[in-house]
Design an enzyme around this catalytic site. Sequence first.
Site: not given
Length: 605
Positions: A205, A517
């Site tokens: 995180h 992508c």
Amino acid sequence: MALGCSNFRQAGGNYNETVVIRGISCSPGIAIGIITPVEPAKLHSIPDHKAIDRDAEEAVFQVAVTMAKQELRSSRERMSTHLPREVLALFDVYILMLDSGKLNSETIARIRAGQWARDALSDSIRELVRVFERIEDPYIAAKAEDIRNVGRHILSHLQREAPAAGSYPKRCILAGTELSLAEISSVPRDLLAGIICRNGSALSHIAIMARALGIPAVMGLTDLSMDDLEGCNVVVDGNQGSIYINPSPSDLVEFEQCLLEGQAMSAQLEMLSDLPAETTDGVRIPLLVNIGIGADDLSITAPKYEGVGLYRTEFFFISRKTLPTEDEQYRLYRNLLQTFLPKPVIIRTLDTGADKALPFFSINEANPFLGWRGIRFTLDHPEIFLTQLRALLRANFGLDNLQVIFPMISRVSEIDETVDLIERAYQELMAEGHTATKPQLGAMIEVPSAVYSIAALSERVDFFSIGTNDLTQYLLAVDRNNPRVQGFYDNLHPAVIHVIHDIVARAHCQKKTVGVCGEMAGDPASALLLLGMGVDSLSMNPSSLARVKWTIRSFTKQQAQVISGQALTVENETGIVDLLNNALLEAGLGVLIRGGPCVYPDLRH
Ligand code: PEP
Ligand code: MG
């Protein structure tokens, strides 16, 4: 400019000399600053005491949990102007973990059995962490880090210490064994220049937050000793994944120069923002953006973009406690489509599994990347898939700029089943009196078997998009998240470029468009190659747009074709990188070469 480890003397243990330490690049860019070490509350060195008053210990524990929650809430509040909503949701994940029944109930059970609160908490955290660490999966390992962080938050309150309090130098480089969201948030945004961490990975995180803040970060610095770091000068090279503690004055000048050049280039690139991505002989190639996490406030940035090439819906699912309802999804997709109208928006259906597990849906597999991922998962859960498809069809009504793409396609039957479900969703909606419009459909080409199904897939879908991140991992048999084999993961491996060339030929033979992508599209050297191969669009992180646009505007289409033709004759990735880098150098784009020493600040156009 020749910056690298060879410029520095290696020293062990103390930092009187320049020390170069390698880690994992978690957020790109170069930062030069002063180290502020954060000494966290230590879960491992709690003395063994018996609880004298068990009720009192339990109450102390409950208060500490409440205070830790309050602290996280105020950190969230403080960061709310700097971070996008998806990243702010990480604070909610921690708050949720503080509420977690298991952590609280096990700690209280230990207190009831006679341990004092600190010891009980430390044992509970360590037990939970051990469960996660036993599993050799980088995503799960990152979860263990989260649990330790939550434990340290509570412990710091049990010890009545405010974490990471104090004043910070200008250009503060926050350093820790493990850092927490709250510790990072406590540094004023204008002072925080970089993040270095002994533990952690690009999936943690903290790494997500650093990228969202645009702050260079290097983690996994296992050789970093936390002693005597305070006040040291350091260069954080977030591109190469290295740090240079106490760089010599001349090295510092060189890095400063590098930063200045980067800023000058940013200013130059800024001027490109209103110009099209067009080759010097007038061939335009759409440059789209990948969003879904860390996205800016789109109402401000959307007018600058040509459209969305990949919206990763899984991050919306992952940031929640439960599955989003059809209406919640409808509102999200509708808002996205309206924001970009009339530009195209390619939304990818839920691509969960492997490193993107849903927090409320546990999947335990020996080989998750070869397991229940993407379309395999959603087809096995038609209730989840149908809800998402219904929301998408409803969102597209009257706007018609939606294109839907399906991840991890490895066999034709997956598209057949999906098309059946779309038809069913549409019929259901009509019968219920809703309004809905069917979108264009696309297949991700990211599993090698899909390459050889393009003709059959073309009868069922309208377009293709190459997911080079996974295609590289599956073609080369290299786990994209495993630091031990990162040296083998290269999307300029000859096999990868041959397969991309093959995909483009097969798709065009079927009169279908094919975009890219994966991360490769945002790398200027690779973008030149893809342009030459005839790829129809490139979709990338917004921060890569300006550099890729500059590249495209510096070559003719024919030059790009010649270069990619040459690349197809080279037998190893080093040769291909050299070829592309030389082309960039000759075009005066030396600052964009692959593996170059300088990394420039994020540019969002
Ligand atoms: C890819 O695999 O290239 C891709 C774009 O999908 P993701 O990175 O989300 O797996
Ligand atoms: Mg993928």
